[in-house]
Design an enzyme around this catalytic site. Structure first.
Site, short mmCIF file in Angstrom:
data_model
loop_
_atom_site.label_atom_id
_atom_site.label_comp_id
_atom_site.label_asym_id
_atom_site.label_seq_id
_atom_site.Cartn_x
_atom_site.Cartn_y
_atom_site.Cartn_z
N LYS A 112 0.82 -1.22 0.00
CA LYS A 112 0.00 0.00 0.00
C LYS A 112 0.85 1.26 0.00
O LYS A 112 0.50 2.25 -0.63
CB LYS A 112 -0.94 0.00 1.20
N VAL A 139 -5.23 -3.34 -0.06
CA VAL A 139 -6.34 -2.75 0.71
C VAL A 139 -7.31 -3.85 1.15
O VAL A 139 -7.79 -4.64 0.33
CB VAL A 139 -7.15 -1.73 -0.13
N GLY A 194 0.08 -11.46 13.76
CA GLY A 194 0.60 -11.09 12.44
C GLY A 194 -0.23 -10.03 11.74
O GLY A 194 -0.16 -9.89 10.51
N ASP A 208 -1.04 3.66 7.72
CA ASP A 208 -1.46 2.49 6.94
C ASP A 208 -2.85 2.72 6.32
O ASP A 208 -3.05 2.48 5.12
CB ASP A 208 -1.47 1.26 7.88
N LYS A 212 -4.12 3.19 2.29
CA LYS A 212 -5.19 2.38 1.70
C LYS A 212 -6.32 3.28 1.17
O LYS A 212 -6.88 3.02 0.11
CB LYS A 212 -5.72 1.38 2.73
N1 HSE Z 1 -1.21 -3.71 9.50
C1 HSE Z 1 -2.26 -3.89 8.55
C2 HSE Z 1 -3.57 -3.92 9.32
C3 HSE Z 1 -2.04 -5.16 7.80
O1 HSE Z 1 -3.55 -4.03 10.55
O2 HSE Z 1 -4.63 -3.83 8.72
C4 HSE Z 1 -2.85 -5.26 6.55
O3 HSE Z 1 -2.53 -4.27 5.62
#
Ligand code: HSE
Length: 444
Positions: A112, A139, A194, A208, A212
């Site tokens: 992204k 996204v 993760g 983040d 997106k």
């Molecule tokens: N760190 C991102 C989230 C991972 O928590 O959505 C997916 O892009």
């Protein structure tokens, strides 16, 4: 393994794939590709090599002979047609994507940040080299939102996108609300599952989600909006108290990404938002992401699914690889996006928009305080809808004051906030959170 239906392919040659990165997502992509039945027999996809940083680490289910530490080997392999970039982050990922495109490879990426910051230039490089670049996984994890926006909804004019597109922050806010987990504990769990970025500040501070949203705007509104043009506020300032008070008022708090066409221009922002408890977005919890949008022909549309994690992301990446294979064999895809002839919307300054606000203050608990505070709102031409006094602290002589406003101009709210912070009776302006007015725009 299913039998291969080579009759649907114009060539029997396998389609070679190079993979850059073997972290959580890259390893999962490799394992699924190595199962060798992902295209249901339509295309013969062969994983040829995998770039890693540390060749000595053993990786479950990944044969050592595929591993290399030489990026050139993956990017320029004459027997590969597709390169998957699963490194993440801006560099060296952006350079590797550009280099692979320049070598005529079709690129599939989950990145992204690279697409949000360098999308125009990477798309140009792809075009100049008769290659394609697909980024569904960038996204919403496994949610096929980009294919929907850029292909299925091509006939529509989109006027609003509202989305929860960061799994980590949604997981944290939901855990804080549902089980009164602390912020740090919920973040720790999101990391161990993760979901979080290698630097979780990118999640918490909403970078983040901004990346997106910039990608959603590119495909939904046909506008190239750089991340720094999108208003951004993270969730670090959200306290368990805010979630509790919001609930008392009939709301929950979500980190919403919003792009909305308004008379003033395009509203685009990512910020904590009060969402009414009775709309579907309020019930999107944990790592789930959701995107709601409105098109002039289709009306409201709702997509929900796992927004982070190795398997959902691998689902989107490999879906794109199969599209690239379709392009290689049949000249179709990856996305059918037409060159838009519509004039892209203009991004308007936040100052010009009107929304309702939730304001939480710690104030001195004594006569006349409310009148003084109400005066500040009045002077800024902001009309108060309700006031709640909560959690009086007799020892300190303070109380929490929660004020809900009627729609107010952002600029006026900021003027009022500045004056409130200076009042002697205000110990602290704890939080200022926008309320998303669902109005009649989207009804599910
Ligand atoms: N760190 C991102 C989230 C991972 O928590 O959505 C997916 O892009």
């Amino acid at each position: 393994m299913r039998p291969r239906d080579v009759a649907t392919s114009t060539s029997n040659n396998p389609i070679g794939i190079g993979l850059l990165g073997a972290g959580e997502i890259g390893s999962e992509v490799a394992r699924v590709l190595l199962r060798n039945d992902v295209s249901q027999g339509t295309y013969d996809l062969v994983l040829r090599n995998i770039l890693v940083r540390n060749a000595n680490r053993t990786r479950d289910g990944i044969p050592a002979h595929l591993i290399t530490t030489d990026p050139e080997q993956v990017m320029t392999d004459p027997l590969s047609s597709v390169v998957i970039e699963a490194i993440g982050g801006e560099e060296p990922a952006r350079t590797y994507i550009a280099r692979s495109l320049a070598a005529g490879k079709h690129v599939v990426t989950a990145n992204k940040e690279a697409i949000a910051k360098h999308g125009d230039e990477l798309l140009r490089t792809a075009h100049e080299n008769a290659a394609t670049i697909a980024y569904e996984a960038s996204v919403g994890g496994g949610i096929p939102v980009l294919a929907v926006l850029s292909d299925s909804l091509n006939a529509n004019r989109i006027d609003v996108i509202r989305a929860i597109i960061n799994g980590t922050t949604n997981y944290i806010l939901s855990s804080m609300q549902e089980s009164e987990t602390s912020f740090a504990e919920a973040l720790g769990t999101a990391q161990s599952l993760g979901y979080a970025e290698s630097d979780p500040a990118s999640d918490i501070d909403a970078h983040d989600a901004v990346y997106k949203l910039s990608i959603l705007i590119r495909l939904g509104f046909g506008a190239s909006v750089r991340p720094h043009e999108i208003h951004r506020e993270g969730i670090a300032n959200i306290d368990a108290k805010d979630l509790r008070y919001a609930q008392d008022l009939g709301f929950t708090i979500k980190l919403l990404a919003i792009a909305r066409q308004e008379p003033e221009g395009l509203y685009c922002g990512v910020h904590p938002t009060l969402v009414p408890l009775d709309v579907p977005m309020a019930k999107v919890n944990g790592v789930f992401n959701a995107i709601e949008l409105n098109g002039d022909l289709i009306g409201p549309l709702w997509l929900q699914g796992r927004g982070a994690g190795a398997s959902p992301t691998a689902s989107a990446i490999i879906g794109d690889v199969i599209r690239a294979a379709g392009f290689i064999r049949n000249g179709r895809g990856p996305y059918g996006k037409l060159q838009s002839r519509r004039v892209p919307p203009v991004i308007a300054a936040m100052d010009d928009f009107c929304v309702r606000y939730y304001v939480r203050l710690t104030v001195l608990d004594r006569p006349g305080v409310l009148a003084e505070i109400a005066g500040v709102f009045g002077d800024a031409e902001i009309s108060i809808a309700s006031v709640l006094q909560k959690d009086s602290d007799d020892r300190r002589g303070t109380a929490d004051l929660v004020i809900m406003t009627h729609p107010a101009r952002e600029a006026n709210m900021q003027t009022a906030a500045k004056r409130l912070r200076k009042l002697e009776v205000v110990a602290s302006l704890e939080n200022l959170i926008r309320v998303e007015d669902y109005g009649q725009r989207i009804a599910f």
